[in-house]
Design a protein around this motif. Sequence first.
Motif, mmCIF file in Angstrom:
data_model
loop_
_atom_site.group_PDB
_atom_site.id
_atom_site.type_symbol
_atom_site.label_atom_id
_atom_site.label_comp_id
_atom_site.label_asym_id
_atom_site.label_seq_id
_atom_site.Cartn_x
_atom_site.Cartn_y
_atom_site.Cartn_z
ATOM 1 N N ALA A 146 0.829 -1.203 0.000
ATOM 2 C CA ALA A 146 0.000 0.000 0.000
ATOM 3 C C ALA A 146 0.866 1.256 0.000
ATOM 4 O O ALA A 146 0.549 2.244 -0.667
ATOM 5 C CB ALA A 146 -0.926 -0.007 1.211
ATOM 6 N N LEU A 147 1.984 1.226 0.743
ATOM 7 C CA LEU A 147 2.887 2.378 0.779
ATOM 8 C C LEU A 147 3.518 2.612 -0.588
ATOM 9 O O LEU A 147 3.637 3.756 -1.049
ATOM 10 C CB LEU A 147 3.970 2.166 1.841
ATOM 11 N N ILE A 148 3.893 1.538 -1.250
ATOM 12 C CA ILE A 148 4.445 1.663 -2.610
ATOM 13 C C ILE A 148 3.409 2.267 -3.547
ATOM 14 O O ILE A 148 3.706 3.168 -4.341
ATOM 15 C CB ILE A 148 4.911 0.286 -3.131
ATOM 16 N N ALA A 149 2.163 1.770 -3.453
ATOM 17 C CA ALA A 149 1.085 2.276 -4.304
ATOM 18 C C ALA A 149 0.871 3.767 -4.068
ATOM 19 O O ALA A 149 0.675 4.539 -5.019
ATOM 20 C CB ALA A 149 -0.208 1.503 -4.029
ATOM 21 N N ALA A 150 0.923 4.185 -2.818
ATOM 22 C CA ALA A 150 0.725 5.607 -2.501
ATOM 23 C C ALA A 150 1.837 6.456 -3.099
ATOM 24 O O ALA A 150 1.589 7.535 -3.652
ATOM 25 C CB ALA A 150 0.666 5.797 -0.987
ATOM 26 N N GLN A 151 3.089 5.983 -3.009
ATOM 27 C CA GLN A 151 4.221 6.756 -3.529
ATOM 28 C C GLN A 151 4.202 6.861 -5.047
ATOM 29 O O GLN A 151 4.789 7.791 -5.618
ATOM 30 C CB GLN A 151 5.537 6.112 -3.079
ATOM 31 N N LEU A 152 3.524 5.944 -5.716
ATOM 32 C CA LEU A 152 3.478 5.955 -7.174
ATOM 33 C C LEU A 152 2.452 6.939 -7.728
ATOM 34 O O LEU A 152 2.398 7.186 -8.926
ATOM 35 C CB LEU A 152 3.164 4.546 -7.701
ATOM 36 N N ILE A 153 1.627 7.509 -6.857
ATOM 37 C CA ILE A 153 0.640 8.493 -7.304
ATOM 38 C C ILE A 153 1.371 9.784 -7.678
ATOM 39 O O ILE A 153 2.096 10.353 -6.865
ATOM 40 C CB ILE A 153 -0.403 8.756 -6.190
ATOM 41 N N GLU A 154 1.194 10.241 -8.889
ATOM 42 C CA GLU A 154 1.978 11.373 -9.383
ATOM 43 C C GLU A 154 1.505 12.706 -8.814
ATOM 44 O O GLU A 154 2.311 13.539 -8.418
ATOM 45 C CB GLU A 154 1.935 11.409 -10.909
ATOM 46 N N LEU A 155 0.215 12.938 -8.793
ATOM 47 C CA LEU A 155 -0.292 14.218 -8.311
ATOM 48 C C LEU A 155 -0.082 14.332 -6.800
ATOM 49 O O LEU A 155 -0.527 13.482 -6.040
ATOM 50 C CB LEU A 155 -1.775 14.371 -8.648
ATOM 51 N N GLU A 156 0.586 15.393 -6.386
ATOM 52 C CA GLU A 156 0.978 15.518 -4.978
ATOM 53 C C GLU A 156 -0.222 15.595 -4.033
ATOM 54 O O GLU A 156 -0.166 15.095 -2.913
ATOM 55 C CB GLU A 156 1.878 16.738 -4.799
ATOM 56 N N ALA A 175 -0.294 12.896 -1.152
ATOM 57 C CA ALA A 175 -0.267 13.319 0.247
ATOM 58 C C ALA A 175 -1.444 12.733 1.022
ATOM 59 O O ALA A 175 -1.294 12.282 2.159
ATOM 60 C CB ALA A 175 -0.299 14.844 0.326
ATOM 61 N N GLN A 176 -2.609 12.726 0.422
ATOM 62 C CA GLN A 176 -3.783 12.169 1.099
ATOM 63 C C GLN A 176 -3.610 10.674 1.349
ATOM 64 O O GLN A 176 -3.994 10.161 2.414
ATOM 65 C CB GLN A 176 -5.029 12.439 0.277
ATOM 66 N N ALA A 177 -3.065 9.975 0.362
ATOM 67 C CA ALA A 177 -2.871 8.530 0.518
ATOM 68 C C ALA A 177 -1.839 8.231 1.604
ATOM 69 O O ALA A 177 -2.047 7.349 2.449
ATOM 70 C CB ALA A 177 -2.445 7.913 -0.817
ATOM 71 N N LEU A 178 -0.726 8.952 1.596
ATOM 72 C CA LEU A 178 0.310 8.740 2.611
ATOM 73 C C LEU A 178 -0.221 9.077 4.006
ATOM 74 O O LEU A 178 0.070 8.375 4.978
ATOM 75 C CB LEU A 178 1.535 9.592 2.291
ATOM 76 N N SER A 179 -1.009 10.136 4.106
ATOM 77 C CA SER A 179 -1.575 10.521 5.402
ATOM 78 C C SER A 179 -2.541 9.458 5.913
ATOM 79 O O SER A 179 -2.583 9.166 7.115
ATOM 80 C CB SER A 179 -2.298 11.869 5.279
ATOM 81 N N ALA A 180 -3.313 8.890 4.999
ATOM 82 C CA ALA A 180 -4.273 7.862 5.396
ATOM 83 C C ALA A 180 -3.573 6.612 5.918
ATOM 84 O O ALA A 180 -4.100 5.903 6.782
ATOM 85 C CB ALA A 180 -5.179 7.510 4.211
ATOM 86 N N LEU A 181 -2.387 6.342 5.394
ATOM 87 C CA LEU A 181 -1.642 5.144 5.804
ATOM 88 C C LEU A 181 -0.796 5.368 7.058
ATOM 89 O O LEU A 181 -0.333 4.396 7.669
ATOM 90 C CB LEU A 181 -0.716 4.698 4.667
ATOM 91 N N ALA A 182 -0.599 6.624 7.458
ATOM 92 C CA ALA A 182 0.384 6.955 8.495
ATOM 93 C C ALA A 182 0.207 6.141 9.774
ATOM 94 O O ALA A 182 1.181 5.621 10.333
ATOM 95 C CB ALA A 182 0.326 8.448 8.814
ATOM 96 N N ASN A 183 -1.003 6.015 10.252
ATOM 97 C CA ASN A 183 -1.225 5.331 11.530
ATOM 98 C C ASN A 183 -1.037 3.820 11.450
ATOM 99 O O ASN A 183 -0.949 3.155 12.483
ATOM 100 C CB ASN A 183 -2.634 5.634 12.054
#
Length: 399
Positions: A62-72, A76-84
């Motif tokens: 999931a973290l890899i998938a989030a980092q592959l999203i081009e639009l910041e 950012a929303q995906a990374l924030s959702a995964l943070a916890n």
Amino acid sequence: MLILLGMRSIAPQALSALAHKLPAELLLKTLSTARAILDQEYCLKALNALGDKLPEELIPGALIAAQLIELEKYRAQALSALANKLPETLMPEALTAAQLIELEKYRAQVLSALANKLPEALIPEALITARSIVDNRYRVQVLNALADKLPELLTEALAAAQAIELESDRVQALILLADKLPELLTEALATARKIQDEKSRAEALSALAHKLPEVLSEAFTAACSIATERYRAEALSALVDKLPPQLLSDTLTTARDFQDNLSRAKVLSALADRLPELLPEALAAARSIADEPSRAQALSVLADRLPELLPEALNIIREIANEKYCTDALSSLALVLARMPVNKLFTLLPNILHKLSFRTRRDLLQDLAALIPIIFALGGSATIDEVALAICDVVKWWR
């Protein structure tokens, strides 16, 4: 090709709505489907919903998938959702992902989400990144989050907040810090009172009223002074649950003076939580709204208190020509419908399905996302599982 793009872009929206009810064994397939879809906004929606439920073994993917999203914005929303959900071993990778975000607004969003999870060894690096943020609004946000681990940062965060030029933004920053420094509420109030824009001043005073009840009367006066009815209705509705009886009466008088039926219905509906006798008047205002989507939305809100309105709200929704407005209205009504007795829900379902039967495959997937509460109410988790698998299969067929 158009059918393919429709399926690939809208499927994650339906999958994200289903995710909270999926068993763990289906999450891997759902995540794979989400990652395979090119439309980044909808991939984000799927990852956001899946983040709360992903088992540990799926987090790296999931973290890899989030980092592959081009639009910041979406990354950012995906990374924030995964943070916890991120384990300590993945925190260096997540911090690096945050540092690579160019726009300060989104970099601050991710850093703030990660702050409480960062191991002690990474705090200095995170602090350097926070201090590199030029815009005081966003630097305050990150410093405040890091202050949970480094309380001495509060002084620095306060200096950044006080340096914010726009008064409305400065108030919000001071309110944020006031959770840790209550004495800042006095400064925030003084700043709020100086805001010239009526809407911004009302919003700032309303936010302060939740922490300083003595400001309620002033916040109410500021809300009533807003010239635009739509904004005045929003401000008054936000205050209703905290107003004393006298101000409730004044709010009712103000609401009845609205020329715009939607604004009047919105405030009356909020007031009805405190004054149930206003429901008939709120209903009359809702029925007078000329715009169909807005009328359907107002009736959907009232239907939670007046279940007999459900057929009327549903009939209005069925007549809405604009597909987006139709889906939005259906989504707002679905939660109310799902609480009905199953036998009554079954009598209404044919009307819903008849309307949806004329829509495209893309529209159907949007409707599925809107109807998840109803699907679960009628068929339980087994039906949710079947719907999720069907979406994954169709996406695979059309890939």
